[in-house]
Design a protein around this motif. Sequence first.
Motif, short mmCIF file in Angstrom:
data_model
loop_
_atom_site.label_atom_id
_atom_site.label_comp_id
_atom_site.label_asym_id
_atom_site.label_seq_id
_atom_site.Cartn_x
_atom_site.Cartn_y
_atom_site.Cartn_z
N VAL A 176 0.86 -1.18 0.00
CA VAL A 176 0.00 0.00 0.00
C VAL A 176 0.90 1.23 0.00
O VAL A 176 1.85 1.32 0.76
N ALA A 177 0.60 2.15 -0.89
CA ALA A 177 1.41 3.36 -0.95
C ALA A 177 1.23 4.12 0.36
O ALA A 177 0.12 4.36 0.80
N ARG A 178 2.34 4.47 0.98
CA ARG A 178 2.26 5.14 2.27
C ARG A 178 2.87 6.51 2.17
O ARG A 178 3.61 6.81 1.26
N SER A 179 2.55 7.31 3.14
CA SER A 179 3.16 8.62 3.11
C SER A 179 4.51 8.54 3.79
O SER A 179 4.60 8.29 4.98
N THR A 180 5.55 8.68 3.02
CA THR A 180 6.88 8.77 3.60
C THR A 180 7.20 10.25 3.71
O THR A 180 6.55 11.07 3.05
N PRO A 181 8.17 10.61 4.52
CA PRO A 181 8.51 12.04 4.62
C PRO A 181 8.82 12.64 3.26
O PRO A 181 8.43 13.77 2.96
N MET A 182 9.46 11.86 2.39
CA MET A 182 9.82 12.37 1.07
C MET A 182 8.59 12.61 0.21
O MET A 182 8.51 13.59 -0.53
N MET A 183 7.63 11.68 0.30
CA MET A 183 6.43 11.83 -0.51
C MET A 183 5.61 13.04 -0.07
O MET A 183 5.04 13.76 -0.88
N ASP A 184 5.57 13.25 1.24
CA ASP A 184 4.88 14.43 1.76
C ASP A 184 5.52 15.70 1.20
O ASP A 184 4.83 16.63 0.78
N ALA A 185 6.84 15.70 1.22
CA ALA A 185 7.57 16.87 0.73
C ALA A 185 7.26 17.09 -0.75
O ALA A 185 7.02 18.22 -1.18
N TRP A 186 7.24 16.03 -1.51
CA TRP A 186 6.95 16.13 -2.94
C TRP A 186 5.57 16.73 -3.16
O TRP A 186 5.36 17.61 -3.99
N ARG A 187 4.60 16.27 -2.36
CA ARG A 187 3.24 16.76 -2.51
C ARG A 187 3.18 18.26 -2.20
O ARG A 187 2.52 19.03 -2.89
N ARG A 188 3.91 18.66 -1.16
CA ARG A 188 3.93 20.09 -0.83
C ARG A 188 4.60 20.88 -1.94
O ARG A 188 4.21 22.00 -2.25
N LEU A 189 5.62 20.27 -2.55
CA LEU A 189 6.37 20.98 -3.60
C LEU A 189 5.49 21.25 -4.81
O LEU A 189 5.47 22.36 -5.34
N ILE A 190 4.74 20.22 -5.26
CA ILE A 190 3.98 20.43 -6.49
C ILE A 190 2.74 21.27 -6.25
O ILE A 190 2.09 21.71 -7.18
N ARG A 191 2.43 21.54 -4.98
CA ARG A 191 1.33 22.46 -4.70
C ARG A 191 1.80 23.91 -4.73
O ARG A 191 1.01 24.82 -4.76
N ASN A 192 3.10 24.08 -4.70
CA ASN A 192 3.69 25.42 -4.66
C ASN A 192 3.91 25.93 -6.08
O ASN A 192 4.74 25.40 -6.82
N ARG A 193 3.15 26.96 -6.47
CA ARG A 193 3.15 27.37 -7.87
C ARG A 193 4.50 27.89 -8.33
O ARG A 193 4.97 27.54 -9.41
N THR A 194 5.13 28.72 -7.52
CA THR A 194 6.41 29.28 -7.97
C THR A 194 7.46 28.18 -8.11
O THR A 194 8.28 28.22 -9.03
N ALA A 195 7.40 27.19 -7.21
CA ALA A 195 8.36 26.10 -7.31
C ALA A 195 8.15 25.32 -8.60
O ALA A 195 9.09 24.93 -9.29
N GLY A 208 17.35 17.30 3.78
CA GLY A 208 16.66 18.56 3.50
C GLY A 208 17.59 19.71 3.17
O GLY A 208 17.65 20.18 2.03
N PRO A 209 18.36 20.18 4.16
CA PRO A 209 19.26 21.32 3.91
C PRO A 209 20.28 21.02 2.82
O PRO A 209 20.71 21.93 2.10
N ASP A 253 13.80 27.70 -3.40
CA ASP A 253 12.89 28.25 -2.39
C ASP A 253 11.74 27.30 -2.12
O ASP A 253 11.35 27.08 -0.98
N GLY A 254 11.18 26.76 -3.21
CA GLY A 254 10.06 25.82 -3.07
C GLY A 254 10.49 24.61 -2.28
O GLY A 254 9.76 24.12 -1.41
N LEU A 255 11.69 24.10 -2.57
CA LEU A 255 12.18 22.92 -1.86
C LEU A 255 12.34 23.21 -0.37
O LEU A 255 12.03 22.37 0.47
N ARG A 256 12.80 24.42 -0.06
CA ARG A 256 12.99 24.74 1.35
C ARG A 256 11.65 24.68 2.08
O ARG A 256 11.54 24.09 3.15
N ASP A 257 10.63 25.27 1.47
CA ASP A 257 9.31 25.22 2.10
C ASP A 257 8.79 23.79 2.18
O ASP A 257 8.16 23.40 3.16
N ALA A 258 9.04 23.02 1.12
CA ALA A 258 8.49 21.67 1.08
C ALA A 258 9.18 20.75 2.08
O ALA A 258 8.56 19.92 2.72
N LEU A 259 10.50 20.90 2.20
CA LEU A 259 11.25 19.99 3.06
C LEU A 259 11.16 20.36 4.52
O LEU A 259 11.37 19.54 5.39
N ASP A 260 10.87 21.61 4.79
CA ASP A 260 10.78 22.03 6.18
C ASP A 260 9.44 22.67 6.45
O ASP A 260 9.29 23.88 6.37
#
Lengths: 324, 304
Positions: B24-43, B222-223, B293-300
Amino acid sequence: MALLEVNHLKKYFQVSSGILHAVDDVSFTLEEGRTLGVVGESGCGKSTLGKTIIRLTDPTSGKVVFDGQDVAGYSVKEFHKVRPNMQMIFQDPFASLDPRLTVTELIAEPMKIYKTGTKEEIYKRVKDLMDIVQLAERFANSYPHELDGGRRQRIGIARALALKPKFVVCDEPVSALDVSIQAQVLNLLQDLQEELKLTYMFITHDMSVVKHISDDIIVMYLGQIVEKSSAKELFQKQYHPYTNALLSAIPVPSLHDRREKILIEGELSSPINPPDRCRFAGRCAYCTELCRNSKAPELKEMSPGHFVACHRAKEMMVELNKNE
Amino acid sequence: MAKLVTPEMEKINKRRMKRKNGKVARSTPMMDAWRRLIRNRTAVLGMAIIIVLLLMAVFAPLIAPYMYDEMDVMNMLKGPSSVHWFGTDNLGRDMFSRCVYGARITLPIAIFTVAVAVLTGGTLGVLCAYFGGQFDMIVMRILDVWGSIPGLMLSIAIVAALGNNMYVLVIGLSVGAVPNMARTFRGAIFTVVDSDYVEASRSIGAGNFSIMFKHLLPNAVGPVILAIVGLLGVEVLCVSTLSFLGVGVQPPTPEWGSLLSTSKEFLNSASYLCTFPGIFIVLSVLGFNLLGDGLRDALDPRLK
């Protein structure tokens, strides 16, 4: 023959203001299949003692004879061969599991490091281990942050058992858990001890836990053993004022039968460059000039198997146990 | 009773049921970050710019209408037209084709430079943070001295001393970036090196190597990713600067910086010659910075 024999073990840390005596001349023996409880307040060196025995830190001096071999002087490579026999369960199940690994990966890690078998064998053993620690199979692909404290601690236990150790250091394995889950985990540890013939060194500051699980107990104060005895005897008779105060702090589940708590005044004195005197003297209610001015007391056998390090041990025998 | 399932819930359930390799696909920290990243328009915009530029570099022969050194003597120094979109230079070479081929020079040099800097600086940083003590002290003091020399000066000196080709350029540029990379890695590893799980894996017999790469790096990612993406933008600028100064890629190879350099003589008569390579430099740096910038917001997520 004893499984574990610790002789004059010392662990000093060099800090900016001097030498910190974390473990100072500790000796004890531990028979196979028994549980040794190590109690004392925070900062008394009980965790450092456990970590020094299984060589997470190197001892400053002293011997650790495990299964007939003195492992304290072993090189990293030599100790690597002994390590599967000596494992550790950690205090904080939230911090001691790598958040980026799944339950399966976490439990398989020690077996992969020691190459105990093929991939299939290892994953089969992971399933068995999950069964042994009563962790449902559906959590196999979960990440630790998705599980509660009790389940995480079961992962920690499974990891410690993966290499079939003889001796396990339990470093406050239940102190980070809810009380209801503490009991479950303690019972699990006891069942495992019976089934797998494990020997435990059980480090805790919780006296009711140690009463429940230990065969023998050592009480530590500022890096030294102040009292050492079988658990049964210790809970009946205490010869050291510090032990006496510790035991009086156990909550009694009764409204009427209230015992008087003995409150220790003051704070733990500094473990950095401690003078060669009784370390408890500054907080001891029974302290005399003798205690303040003479050298540190040595462990003396007051009754068979019951050792105490106190200048006034004989008087304390009478003084502390007069109510009985 | 009818089950109440909102479209939102359906979406979530669908995602939960999505199976990957039978798990079952699970939410890993990386997947969460990816989801936040693609929601960020400028990123996403930054990512799109980078992808377009990279595709341009890969498919340059298909995109460019002319060869980059093909001369059209009938049309020298002509402004943008339907035949030559970005106009032509003083030798009648098509500027659009030169810019497109330029991506093949500038981007790979920047990417390889970052790769070399990450490998050397990163390794040093990880070792410093892990072993600490004397080793850390000595290495960091050397890096302090190293880092106090301006990176570009160091690069120019190296390229001047070792001759002028792509490999030397990559080495020269990465030398300037190593101290910063080492510090970033060291800082990132420092935050996780004292974790209980490091001690726990040592207690089950894990060696230094496996602790560093299996436990420390993934948890400090992340950093580190941030610094790498940021460095990409910086290096694009550095490659162009070196070429503009004449110590980097030499004409007629169409590097964006050297295009600028040769065009600057015609700044008054044919300003479009400077404009287009400039736009490409700005776009690629902008792309990397937006993505960073987008990655920084997504990863943290705490920064939000």
